[in-house]
Design a protein around this motif. Structure first.
Motif, PDB file in Angstrom:
ATOM      1  N   TRP A  92     -13.185  11.387  -7.045  1.00  0.00           N
ATOM      2  CA  TRP A  92     -11.828  11.399  -6.499  1.00  0.00           C
ATOM      3  C   TRP A  92     -11.842  11.078  -5.007  1.00  0.00           C
ATOM      4  O   TRP A  92     -10.901  10.451  -4.492  1.00  0.00           O
ATOM      5  CB  TRP A  92     -11.165  12.748  -6.736  1.00  0.00           C
ATOM      6  N   SER A  93     -12.874  11.500  -4.319  1.00  0.00           N
ATOM      7  CA  SER A  93     -12.971  11.151  -2.898  1.00  0.00           C
ATOM      8  C   SER A  93     -13.121   9.645  -2.727  1.00  0.00           C
ATOM      9  O   SER A  93     -12.545   9.048  -1.797  1.00  0.00           O
ATOM     10  CB  SER A  93     -14.161  11.883  -2.266  1.00  0.00           C
ATOM     11  N   HIS A  94     -13.885   9.021  -3.619  1.00  0.00           N
ATOM     12  CA  HIS A  94     -14.066   7.576  -3.539  1.00  0.00           C
ATOM     13  C   HIS A  94     -12.781   6.826  -3.884  1.00  0.00           C
ATOM     14  O   HIS A  94     -12.510   5.749  -3.329  1.00  0.00           O
ATOM     15  CB  HIS A  94     -15.190   7.174  -4.491  1.00  0.00           C
ATOM     16  N   ARG A  95     -11.995   7.402  -4.798  1.00  0.00           N
ATOM     17  CA  ARG A  95     -10.761   6.752  -5.256  1.00  0.00           C
ATOM     18  C   ARG A  95      -9.525   7.399  -4.651  1.00  0.00           C
ATOM     19  O   ARG A  95      -8.438   7.369  -5.245  1.00  0.00           O
ATOM     20  CB  ARG A  95     -10.677   6.810  -6.781  1.00  0.00           C
ATOM     21  N   LYS A  96      -9.674   8.006  -3.491  1.00  0.00           N
ATOM     22  CA  LYS A  96      -8.550   8.690  -2.865  1.00  0.00           C
ATOM     23  C   LYS A  96      -7.423   7.729  -2.539  1.00  0.00           C
ATOM     24  O   LYS A  96      -6.229   8.061  -2.687  1.00  0.00           O
ATOM     25  CB  LYS A  96      -9.036   9.393  -1.600  1.00  0.00           C
ATOM     26  N   ASP A  97      -7.765   6.515  -2.106  1.00  0.00           N
ATOM     27  CA  ASP A  97      -6.725   5.554  -1.772  1.00  0.00           C
ATOM     28  C   ASP A  97      -5.927   5.133  -2.995  1.00  0.00           C
ATOM     29  O   ASP A  97      -4.712   4.910  -2.920  1.00  0.00           O
ATOM     30  CB  ASP A  97      -7.344   4.340  -1.103  1.00  0.00           C
ATOM     31  N   ILE A  98      -6.594   5.046  -4.163  1.00  0.00           N
ATOM     32  CA  ILE A  98      -5.882   4.705  -5.406  1.00  0.00           C
ATOM     33  C   ILE A  98      -4.922   5.822  -5.795  1.00  0.00           C
ATOM     34  O   ILE A  98      -3.783   5.575  -6.203  1.00  0.00           O
ATOM     35  CB  ILE A  98      -6.891   4.423  -6.526  1.00  0.00           C
ATOM     36  N   ILE A  99      -5.385   7.070  -5.648  1.00  0.00           N
ATOM     37  CA  ILE A  99      -4.534   8.212  -5.994  1.00  0.00           C
ATOM     38  C   ILE A  99      -3.296   8.245  -5.105  1.00  0.00           C
ATOM     39  O   ILE A  99      -2.167   8.439  -5.573  1.00  0.00           O
ATOM     40  CB  ILE A  99      -5.346   9.524  -5.877  1.00  0.00           C
ATOM     41  N   GLU A 100      -3.490   8.038  -3.821  1.00  0.00           N
ATOM     42  CA  GLU A 100      -2.347   8.038  -2.897  1.00  0.00           C
ATOM     43  C   GLU A 100      -1.411   6.875  -3.182  1.00  0.00           C
ATOM     44  O   GLU A 100      -0.186   7.005  -3.045  1.00  0.00           O
ATOM     45  CB  GLU A 100      -2.865   7.978  -1.461  1.00  0.00           C
ATOM     46  N   GLN A 101      -1.967   5.744  -3.589  1.00  0.00           N
ATOM     47  CA  GLN A 101      -1.124   4.599  -3.908  1.00  0.00           C
ATOM     48  C   GLN A 101      -0.235   4.876  -5.116  1.00  0.00           C
ATOM     49  O   GLN A 101       0.964   4.554  -5.121  1.00  0.00           O
ATOM     50  CB  GLN A 101      -2.000   3.382  -4.174  1.00  0.00           C
ATOM     51  N   ILE A 102      -0.803   5.508  -6.135  1.00  0.00           N
ATOM     52  CA  ILE A 102      -0.013   5.855  -7.327  1.00  0.00           C
ATOM     53  C   ILE A 102       1.076   6.851  -6.970  1.00  0.00           C
ATOM     54  O   ILE A 102       2.234   6.736  -7.416  1.00  0.00           O
ATOM     55  CB  ILE A 102      -0.939   6.411  -8.426  1.00  0.00           C
ATOM     56  N   GLN A 103       0.749   7.859  -6.167  1.00  0.00           N
ATOM     57  CA  GLN A 103       1.750   8.843  -5.766  1.00  0.00           C
ATOM     58  C   GLN A 103       2.864   8.198  -4.943  1.00  0.00           C
ATOM     59  O   GLN A 103       4.031   8.583  -5.064  1.00  0.00           O
ATOM     60  CB  GLN A 103       1.072   9.956  -4.965  1.00  0.00           C
ATOM     61  N   ALA A 104       2.510   7.204  -4.118  1.00  0.00           N
ATOM     62  CA  ALA A 104       3.552   6.503  -3.342  1.00  0.00           C
ATOM     63  C   ALA A 104       4.447   5.690  -4.257  1.00  0.00           C
ATOM     64  O   ALA A 104       5.674   5.627  -4.047  1.00  0.00           O
ATOM     65  CB  ALA A 104       2.886   5.609  -2.291  1.00  0.00           C
ATOM     66  N   TRP A 105       3.890   5.063  -5.280  1.00  0.00           N
ATOM     67  CA  TRP A 105       4.710   4.297  -6.222  1.00  0.00           C
ATOM     68  C   TRP A 105       5.690   5.198  -6.972  1.00  0.00           C
ATOM     69  O   TRP A 105       6.788   4.773  -7.323  1.00  0.00           O
ATOM     70  CB  TRP A 105       3.808   3.571  -7.211  1.00  0.00           C
ATOM     71  N   LEU A 106       5.269   6.423  -7.256  1.00  0.00           N
ATOM     72  CA  LEU A 106       6.150   7.355  -7.961  1.00  0.00           C
ATOM     73  C   LEU A 106       7.312   7.831  -7.104  1.00  0.00           C
ATOM     74  O   LEU A 106       8.255   8.429  -7.632  1.00  0.00           O
ATOM     75  CB  LEU A 106       5.342   8.566  -8.449  1.00  0.00           C
ATOM     76  N   MET A 107       7.254   7.608  -5.822  1.00  0.00           N
ATOM     77  CA  MET A 107       8.356   7.986  -4.943  1.00  0.00           C
ATOM     78  C   MET A 107       9.260   6.813  -4.614  1.00  0.00           C
ATOM     79  O   MET A 107      10.253   6.973  -3.898  1.00  0.00           O
ATOM     80  CB  MET A 107       7.790   8.563  -3.634  1.00  0.00           C
ATOM     81  N   GLU A 108       8.949   5.629  -5.136  1.00  0.00           N
ATOM     82  CA  GLU A 108       9.786   4.469  -4.895  1.00  0.00           C
ATOM     83  C   GLU A 108      10.856   4.343  -5.963  1.00  0.00           C
ATOM     84  O   GLU A 108      10.741   4.912  -7.053  1.00  0.00           O
ATOM     85  CB  GLU A 108       8.934   3.198  -4.853  1.00  0.00           C
ATOM     86  N   THR A 109      11.882   3.582  -5.666  1.00  0.00           N
ATOM     87  CA  THR A 109      12.986   3.368  -6.615  1.00  0.00           C
ATOM     88  C   THR A 109      12.849   2.053  -7.369  1.00  0.00           C
ATOM     89  O   THR A 109      13.766   1.648  -8.076  1.00  0.00           O
ATOM     90  CB  THR A 109      14.322   3.370  -5.862  1.00  0.00           C
ATOM     91  N   THR A 110      11.710   1.375  -7.227  1.00  0.00           N
ATOM     92  CA  THR A 110      11.518   0.079  -7.885  1.00  0.00           C
ATOM     93  C   THR A 110      11.467   0.262  -9.399  1.00  0.00           C
ATOM     94  O   THR A 110      10.771   1.147  -9.905  1.00  0.00           O
ATOM     95  CB  THR A 110      10.214  -0.574  -7.406  1.00  0.00           C
ATOM     96  N   GLU A 111      12.211  -0.589 -10.097  1.00  0.00           N
ATOM     97  CA  GLU A 111      12.277  -0.490 -11.560  1.00  0.00           C
ATOM     98  C   GLU A 111      11.174  -1.355 -12.171  1.00  0.00           C
ATOM     99  O   GLU A 111      11.382  -2.500 -12.547  1.00  0.00           O
ATOM    100  CB  GLU A 111      13.642  -0.952 -12.056  1.00  0.00           C
ATOM    101  N   THR A 112       9.994  -0.791 -12.277  1.00  0.00           N
ATOM    102  CA  THR A 112       8.879  -1.524 -12.868  1.00  0.00           C
ATOM    103  C   THR A 112       7.858  -0.541 -13.411  1.00  0.00           C
ATOM    104  O   THR A 112       7.955   0.679 -13.199  1.00  0.00           O
ATOM    105  CB  THR A 112       8.216  -2.455 -11.837  1.00  0.00           C
ATOM    106  N   PHE A 113       6.882  -1.082 -14.130  1.00  0.00           N
ATOM    107  CA  PHE A 113       5.835  -0.270 -14.714  1.00  0.00           C
ATOM    108  C   PHE A 113       4.682  -0.098 -13.725  1.00  0.00           C
ATOM    109  O   PHE A 113       4.456  -0.929 -12.851  1.00  0.00           O
ATOM    110  CB  PHE A 113       5.281  -0.917 -15.988  1.00  0.00           C
ATOM    111  N   ILE A 114       3.932   0.983 -13.922  1.00  0.00           N
ATOM    112  CA  ILE A 114       2.663   1.197 -13.230  1.00  0.00           C
ATOM    113  C   ILE A 114       1.564   1.101 -14.286  1.00  0.00           C
ATOM    114  O   ILE A 114       1.580   1.845 -15.271  1.00  0.00           O
ATOM    115  CB  ILE A 114       2.617   2.562 -12.528  1.00  0.00           C
TER     116      ILE A 114
END
Length: 794
Positions: A315-337
């Motif tokens: 998780w430390s190595h993939r911390k940037d991926i985790i933060e990116q997913i969490q940021a996408w979940l706070m956006e209003t964009t109508e698309t899939f992850i």
């Protein structure tokens, strides 16, 4: 009722003496006709003489008429009694009947069970049938017209005659004559009375009565034989329903459907919300959490702590991926992850345990459970289980199909009871969507600043309120159950476009784009590709596992530790080389860490893992029978070995070069090369890498398979056996090409005049035969060498 019409003796029937409802009450040792009269007599002796039937009969007879009662015969089930009496010659029975009726009209005798009607009396004209059968009075009388004496002829009476004779006993509702074309003898007619007691009076007075000629009974007379008949009630509504199935059946289906929606849909919506919010789970209760906290040291799981310690490095190595997913979940964009990665790369753990760690209202749908279901009922059941949709009657669809087929075969109209798989899945997903929207709005109150906003606008401005739907193993088997993936994709697109939920897809390969692009053709997906871990991260992952285990052993060490046989951590000098061999697949690294902790050296552990992987490959792909003939695979054994042999030497193969090889292009058992590669990729033997949307290269399915392929190829006996099978197939292929060319040459040679244009074709065919024969010669030479290996080695 019994009477003998002599000059000085006659009979009367008096009824309304007993309740008709008590006709069936009798003691087992007494006859029905003596039970109730005896009870009444005992009651009369106790001071209630007004209930005594004998006293009632005396009260009904006038004092000024010189008659003498000779016998009283009570009839409990008829509710009355027969009275025999004698009278002087100057009176007639009709005069006596008139005076008794006049007395009862002037001074009515009313019973407690019939306060509105008094006791009635009638002259017995016939010869009644005194029986104690279990036949109870009815309002309909069946009058049979029989001859006075056997052998004589009877006459059927008209309705007018019957009305004139029976009307005096009570109101008649209907008289039904026998149908004119009926062959039933004796002739009969039905007389329906409004009241049962009137029918009783008529039967007891006229049964056995002989109708004389002047009343229409014929020259010889016609006798009445009267019996009770159960009146058939008209079922007009039921008859209309059964006669109009084309109208009634759709109406019934609509009513049942509406009833199901009204009753079951709220229940199912409740269970879906409970499944998503986990509100009623035991693990979420305060008592459970308190007990778990107090007993954590006692019931701590060694395995869970070690795995978590190892994953922390990942998780430390993939911390940037985790933060990116969490940021996408706070956006209003109508698309899939979309999170893409091979099996065992930790996609699900990354999303659920890290990106959605503190997120509420998370729904996880595992497509693997749905795709592996056999039959429509199992698919519906598994889909409902994934979203928490219950109660579900998956078996009812099969029963409904049979009912629908039976109705359609008999009435010619389809009832619509059964539903297709498409409609059933649509109903489940629609209910789940409604439940998710309700969960999104649970925290909304009237005091909010944006309380006046409509639902869609509110959810659009509050992406943190939306639920999250995680669809795992999407396109698990791309060739099977495409309907399921399409329905899930369309449903997910509707959730995203209506701002009901965020949708995260977990896919193993890039084949998901074919399905998702149809649902959201004008959107660009949020995409994350997870590969294998780098050697440094993989090493830290294993060391984290081992360190967590060692820490637990040290904290729990005591005098009994040595007795439990806890081993020390072995030397890890070989770990770097072993990680390079094993690769960075998360599941394989966990397996390696457990083996090292069990006391094996890294080199020994990797050797056993490689040996196990080689055995799995041999069992699943290289044994005879693992071909397209078994209905489950799209490849042949020779094609699988061809890839194993080449990938043991090269890290990657050109996709189109493999397709053009004879083993894939001209296979006798799996002629479609692309389907064979797709099947082998789905089975994880290989991985097809793409570039700009097209397949580019072929690599091993898992990093450990590279070492397993080399081990299999190094086995001279296995290699010779598999290569021999592949060459035999190639010889058959070239032999078939020669046969086709020879047949065409024979056809060309049979022409009467050799056309000038056929010479080039003949030369082409001869060259093709020569080339095929040269190949066969080379194959035969190689096969002879391989046979020597099989003859000389074990």
């Amino acid at each position: 009722m019994d009477a003998t019409n002599t000059s000085n003796e006659a009979g009367l029937e008096e009824y309304d003496l007993f309740p008709l409802k008590l006709a069936g009450i009798h003691l087992p040792w007494r006859s029905p006709e003596t039970d109730l009269p005896g009870l009444m007599n005992r009651v009369g002796k106790s001071g209630f003489s007004f209930m005594d039937p004998v006293n009632i009969v005396k009260r009904a007879l006038p004092d000024d008429v010189p008659i003498r009662v000779t016998e009283i015969l009570p009839r409990v089930k008829d509710g009355g009694a027969f009275v025999k009496f004698t009278y002087p010659a100057e009176l007639t029975p009709r005069d006596i009947e008139g005076k008794v009726s006049k007395l009862l009209a002037e001074k009515p005798i009313k019973r407690f069970f019939s306060p509105l009607r008094g006791v009635q009396a009638g002259l017995v004209k016939g010869v009644p049938w005194l029986e104690d059968l279990q036949r109870y009075p009815k309002g309909r009388l069946r009058i049979e017209f029989v001859p006075k004496n056997p052998g004589e002829e009877a006459v059927e009476l008209s309705q007018e005659t019957l009305y004139s004779m029976f009307r005096r006993y009570g109101s008649i509702s209907e008289i039904i004559s026998q149908p004119w074309d009926s062959k039933v003898v004796p002739k009969y007619a039905y007389v329906d009375f409004f009241f049962v007691r009137d029918a009783i009076m008529a039967r007891n007075c006229l049964h056995g009565f002989v109708v004389p000629e002047e009343l229409g009974g014929g020259k010889l007379g016609t006798k009445f034989r009267i019996s009770y008949e159960r009146r058939a009630k008209p079922h007009r509504i039921w008859d209309w329903i059964t006669n109009h199935p084309r109208i009634v059946i759709p109406v019934i289906v609509a009513l049942l459907t509406g009833l199901t929606v009204v009753i079951f849909d709220p229940i199912r919506s409740f269970f879906v919300k409970a499944h998503v919010s986990r509100k009623y789970r035991l693990s979420n209760s305060r008592l459970y959490r308190w007990v778990r906290k107090q007993t954590s040291d006692i019931f701590a799981l060694r395995r869970g702590g070690a795995e978590q310690a190892g994953l922390n490095a990942v998780w430390s190595h993939r911390k940037d991926i985790i933060e990116q997913i969490q940021a996408w979940l706070m956006e209003t964009t109508e698309t899939f992850i979309v999170i893409q990665g091979p099996r065992g790369s930790g996609k699900k753990e990354l999303v659920l345990e890290q990106a959605l760690k503190d997120r509420q209202n998370v729904l996880v749908i595992d497509c693997k459970q749905i795709a592996e279901a056999r039959g429509e009922s199992a698919i519906i059941k598994n889909m409902a289980s994934e979203v928490g949709y219950r109660p579900i009657f998956s078996w009812a669809n099969s029963v409904s199909s049979m009912i629908d087929l039976a109705i359609q075969s008999t009435t010619g109209v389809k009832a619509g009871f059964s539903e297709t798989l498409d409609s059933q899945l649509q109903k489940i997903l629609q209910t789940a969507a409604g439940a998710l929207q309700n969960l999104d709005l649970e925290g909304r109150t009237k005091g909010d600043l944006d309380a006046s906003l409509p639902t869609d606008s509110y959810l659009e401005t509050h992406p943190e309120k939306r639920a999250v739907v995680v669809i795992d193993n999407f396109v698990y088997r791309s060739g099977d159950n495409t309907l399921i993936y399409e329905k899930i994709a369309d449903w997910a697109a509707a959730l995203v476009q209506s701002d009901v939920a965020h949708v995260v897809f977990l896919a193993n390969d890039s084949s998901y784009t074919k399905v998702l692009s149809k649902s959201l053709p004008d959107r660009v997906f949020r995409h994350v590709a997870l590969g294998d871990l780098s050697p440094d991260v993989a090493k830290w992952f294993i060391l984290g596992h081992l360190a967590a285990d060692a820490k637990k052993d040290d904290s729990g060490s005591d005098d009994t530790t040595e007795k439990q046989g806890v081993t020390d951590v072995p030397d890890l000098v070989e770990l770097d080389d072993c990680i390079g061999t094993l690769g960075g697949r998360l599941t394989d690294l966990e397996y390696l860490a457990r083996r090292i902790r069990a006391g094996q050296s890294p080199k020994q552990a990797v050797a056993e893992i490689t040996e196990q992987a080689a055995s799995e490959i041999l069992k699943m792909f290289l044994l005879p029978g693992k071909a397209s003939d078994d209905g489950e695979h799209k490849w042949s054994m020779e094609q699988a070995w061809y890839l194993v042999n080449l990938l043991s030497k090269d890290d990657a193969l050109r996709y189109n070069e493999v397709l053009l090889s004879d083993t894939f292009a001209s296979s006798l058992t799996a002629p479609d090369g692309e389907s064979a590669l797709e099947g082998l990729a789905n089975a994880e033997l290989i991985t097809v890498r793409s570039s700009a949307g097209r397949p580019r290269s072929i690599v091993v399915g898992k990093p450990v398979y590279r070492a397993a392929f080399r081990q299999l190829a190094a086995d001279k006996v296995l290699s010779a056996k598999m290569e021999l099978a592949r060459l035999k197939e190639l010889v058959k292929i070239e032999g078939g090409n020669i046969d086709k060319a020879e047949k065409e040459l024979v056809l060309l040679g049979s022409l009467p005049n050799q056309p000038w244009g056929a010479r080039d074709r003949v030369q082409y065919l001869l060259g093709k035969i020569d080339g095929a024969q040269n190949k066969i010669g080379r194959y035969e030479q190689e096969m002879s060498k391989l046979k020597k290996v099989l003859y000389t080695q074990y």
